[in-house]
Each structure stands twice: as structure tokens, then as C-alpha cells.
Design an enzyme around this catalytic site. Structure first.
Site, PDB file in Angstrom:
ATOM      1  N   ARG A 238      52.358  35.354  42.517  1.00 25.89           N
ATOM      2  CA  ARG A 238      52.609  34.243  41.599  1.00 25.89           C
ATOM      3  C   ARG A 238      52.841  32.994  42.444  1.00 25.89           C
ATOM      4  O   ARG A 238      53.510  33.067  43.485  1.00 25.89           O
ATOM      5  CB  ARG A 238      53.841  34.508  40.727  1.00 25.89           C
ATOM      6  CG  ARG A 238      53.612  35.532  39.619  1.00 25.89           C
ATOM      7  CD  ARG A 238      52.675  34.995  38.532  1.00 25.89           C
ATOM      8  NE  ARG A 238      52.523  35.915  37.418  1.00 25.89           N
ATOM      9  CZ  ARG A 238      51.521  36.792  37.278  1.00 25.89           C
ATOM     10  NH1 ARG A 238      50.572  36.881  38.185  1.00 25.89           N
ATOM     11  NH2 ARG A 238      51.466  37.571  36.206  1.00 25.89           N
ATOM     12  N   GLU A 267      49.820  26.042  37.733  1.00 27.59           N
ATOM     13  CA  GLU A 267      48.425  26.379  37.461  1.00 27.59           C
ATOM     14  C   GLU A 267      48.017  25.681  36.176  1.00 27.59           C
ATOM     15  O   GLU A 267      48.770  25.762  35.204  1.00 27.59           O
ATOM     16  CB  GLU A 267      48.254  27.894  37.311  1.00 27.59           C
ATOM     17  CG  GLU A 267      48.432  28.607  38.640  1.00 27.59           C
ATOM     18  CD  GLU A 267      48.217  30.112  38.554  1.00 27.59           C
ATOM     19  OE1 GLU A 267      47.763  30.604  37.497  1.00 27.59           O
ATOM     20  OE2 GLU A 267      48.516  30.788  39.539  1.00 27.59           O
ATOM     21  N   HIS A 286      43.266  31.878  40.275  1.00 27.97           N
ATOM     22  CA  HIS A 286      43.926  33.074  39.718  1.00 27.97           C
ATOM     23  C   HIS A 286      42.896  34.104  39.223  1.00 27.97           C
ATOM     24  O   HIS A 286      42.801  34.387  38.026  1.00 27.97           O
ATOM     25  CB  HIS A 286      44.895  32.674  38.599  1.00 27.97           C
ATOM     26  CG  HIS A 286      45.990  33.687  38.386  1.00 27.97           C
ATOM     27  ND1 HIS A 286      47.266  33.349  38.036  1.00 27.97           N
ATOM     28  CD2 HIS A 286      45.994  35.048  38.473  1.00 27.97           C
ATOM     29  CE1 HIS A 286      48.006  34.444  37.913  1.00 27.97           C
ATOM     30  NE2 HIS A 286      47.241  35.488  38.176  1.00 27.97           N
TER      31      HIS A 286
HETATM   32  C1  DGY Z   1      48.577  39.853  36.150  1.00 28.83           C
HETATM   33  O1  DGY Z   1      48.090  40.784  35.504  1.00 28.83           O
HETATM   34  O2  DGY Z   1      49.784  39.706  36.267  1.00 28.83           O
HETATM   35  C2  DGY Z   1      47.619  38.903  36.805  1.00 28.83           C
HETATM   36  O3  DGY Z   1      48.246  37.883  37.475  1.00 28.83           O
HETATM   37  C3  DGY Z   1      46.625  38.367  35.802  1.00 28.83           C
HETATM   38  O4  DGY Z   1      45.702  39.352  35.672  1.00 28.83           O
END
Ligand code: DGY
Length: 321
Positions: A238, A267, A286
Site C-alpha cells: 500500500r 492514488e 496498482h
Molecule cells: C488487494 O487485493 O488488496 C490489491 O491491492 C488490489 O487487488
């Protein structure tokens, strides 16, 4: 009357059909996520919400939905966008989609690791800008993976899948997870290390921890100073796990060698973000779980969580506190 659910974006048709077979569906099919105020309006009286990481699911949403709301099914393994504590206090189940995106995310991590180690994006730019004249012994030299140390912070499913891939490239793995035992580390063929040791000794550092108050800005100016001057930081977890202003300063000051980010804070990243001007930085939008097969599996798992929640069954994949 079928249970009424809200789905916050168009998902794989096979999953949508599965939900429509049981529920009355209100689907937001915009390209952009529904603004929070609209989300509040649309969830009034629903029994279930299928949300994405772009939706903030908090007490306002729970208040707006009212007492009919039984489940929030987040189509992601991460659930930092959902207030799980407030949901639990109201008896609302929360589901996520672990496991099915492990390989896709680990593959993407390796893609970033290889791209930054071997300067792939710089090579593409070099040709596109018409600079390629000849083969030269010192043109765009990168780094060997074989024998290099990869530090993995967060040794859950994805961190372990990255370790297996990196071991096949001859990398030595240092791993940290609060719960990693010596015997689990040994059976995974990795060296258990604390975060400081990982930062100090790794040629590549890859982040795979969830975002929480403890991990927000885990990689700050201080952490970056401890890394090797040529180390490369990879983040597919993240964005806020890294203090991005500190990262920029560390890259500008030559404190680390490069960075490859699948996730940013915020983001989307602003298109004038100074990180985008640095040649030793790769940023992608992402894409960790972004394969056709994986997104379909995530949608089906989210559908199953949603259906279980609205029909009073235990969720196949429930988030527990
Ligand atoms: C998640 O699943 O947490 C990813 O960051 C998005 O697919």
C-alpha cells in the site's frame, strides 16, 4: 423478496450473474468510483455492499445503509478502506479475497524487481528518444540478481510467493513478519531478520505488509538512510507504507539506488509528482492483481462472500479482528 445489494463497479460478468441469481442488484458502472455522498445515497436499505479498494466504507456508510446491512464484501485482499471495527460493532460481516491474487501479485513484484535491476524502462525510453547508436560495454548497466540479498518485509502469502520466485533467481532472502518463527523461516529457506537488519543488508527491499497504523510510513527518512546506497525499494503493498516525500529526498540525495512502486500515496499519483521525473524510479498504477484470470477469481470470491452474508451464512472468507 430477494436481498437488495449495491455493487460499486462493474465486475466480471460471471460473478455479477452469480449475484443476480440471488439478489436484486444496484450496480454503479462508472469508470470512476462513486463519490462518498453518492455511495451513502445508493446503499440506503441494502443488505450487502460489494466494494473495491477505492471506496471508503466507514460509519457514515453503515449509518446510511441502516440496520438491513449484513455484509461488506471487499473485492481485494487488503481492507484498509473498510472500517472493520465499526462494522464488527454493528454485527456487519466483512469479507475479502485472499489467496487468489497471491501469484499475480508475486509475479508483478518480480517484474518490478527485474525491471529496476536491469533498467528496462530506461532502455525503452533510450530507444524511443532516438539515442540508440551502438552496443557499448557500459551502456545501461544493471545489477545481478544471483547472489543479491532480497529483504522481504511482510512474510504472508504474497511475501512467501515472492521468496520462492526470487530463490529461483539465486537470491538470498531475509524475511520479517511479526509472526515468522525460526522453524517456518528455515522451511521456507529464508533468514529471519528484524527490519533494521533487512534495511542494512538488503540489495533489494520488497514490501508486503498490510497498511495499518503500525506500518504507515514504516519506510520513512530514517529507514531510507539505513538502506544501502545502491539498494532498490519495491512496493506492491500500500502506498502509505512509504513516506513518499522522504523517498524522493533519499533518491535525490543518492541514499538509495532506485524504487519501483505499484502503489502510491495518494492514488492516483499526481501527474506532476517529482518522483516521475527520476530515471531510477518506476511507477505503475496498482496492477498487482491485474490479470484477467485473477480479477475473475477475486470477483467470484467477493460474490460468494456477498451472497453468504445476505443469506445469513458464514462468509467463506471473513475478515476477523
Ligand atoms: C488487494 O487485493 O488488496 C490489491 O491491492 C488490489 O487487488
Amino acid at each position: 423478496m430477494p436481498p437488495h445489494v449495491f455493487i460499486s463497479r462493474a465486475i466480471a460478468p460471471v460473478a455479477l450473474k452469480r449475484i443476480e441469481a440471488v439478489c436484486e442488484v444496484d450496480l454503479w458502472d462508472g469508470e470512476m468510483p462513486p463519490p462518498h455522498s453518492i455511495l451513502c445515497d445508493r446503499v440506503r436499505g441494502v443488505a450487502g455492499i460489494l466494494s473495491l479498494i477505492t471506496d471508503r466504507i466507514d460509519s457514515e456508510i453503515y449509518d446510511a445503509a441502516g440496520s438491513a446491512l449484513k455484509v461488506v464484501s471487499n473485492m481485494a485482499v487488503g481492507y484498509n478502506n473498510v472500517d472493520v471495527t465499526a462494522a464488527a460493532a454493528r454485527g456487519i460481516a466483512v469479507g475479502n479475497t485472499p489467496g487468489v491474487l497471491t501469484d499475480a501479485t508475486a509475479d508483478l513484484t518480480m517484474a518490478l524487481l527485474l525491471s529496476s535491476a536491469r533498467r528496462i524502462v530506461e532502455g525503452v525510453e533510450y530507444i524511443r528518444s532516438g539515442e540508440w547508436r551502438t552496443w557499448h560495454p557500459s551502456l545501461l548497466l544493471g545489477r545481478d540478481l544471483n547472489g543479491a540479498a532480497l529483504g522481504i518485509i511482510g512474510f504472508g502469502r504474497i511475501g512467501q510467493a515472492v521468496a520462492r520466485r526470487a530463490q529461483a533467481f539465486g537470491m538470498q532472502i531475509l524475511a520479517y513478519s511479526p509472526s515468522l518463527s525460526e522453524s517456518d523461516a528455515q522451511s521456507a529457506g529464508v533468514t529471519r531478520a528484524d527490519i533494521n537488519t533487512i534495511l542494512r543488508e538488503s540489495d533489494f527491499v520488497s514490501l508486503h505488509c498490510p497498511l495499518s497504523p503500525e506500518t504507515r510510513h514504516l519506510i520513512d527518512a530514517d529507514a531510507l538512510k539505513r538502506m544501502k546506497n545502491n539498494a532498490i525499494l519495491i512496493n506492491t503493498s500500500r502506498g502509505p507504507v512509504v513516506d513518499q516525500a522522504a523517498l524522493y529526498a533519499a533518491l535525490r540525495g543518492g541514499e538509495i539506488g532506485g524504487a519501483a512502486l505499484d502503489v502510491t500515496d495518494p492514488e492516483p499519483m499526481a501527474d506532476n509528482d517529482p518522483l516521475l521525473l527520476l530515471p531510477n524510479v518506476i511507477v505503475i498504477p496498482h496492477l498487482g492483481s491485474a490479470t484477467v484470470q485473477t480479477r475473475e477469481k477475486m470477483a467470484l470470491m467477493a460474490a460468494d462472500n456477498l451472497i453468504a452474508g445476505v443469506t445469513g451464512q458464514p462468509l467463506p472468507n471473513a475478515v476477523t479482528l
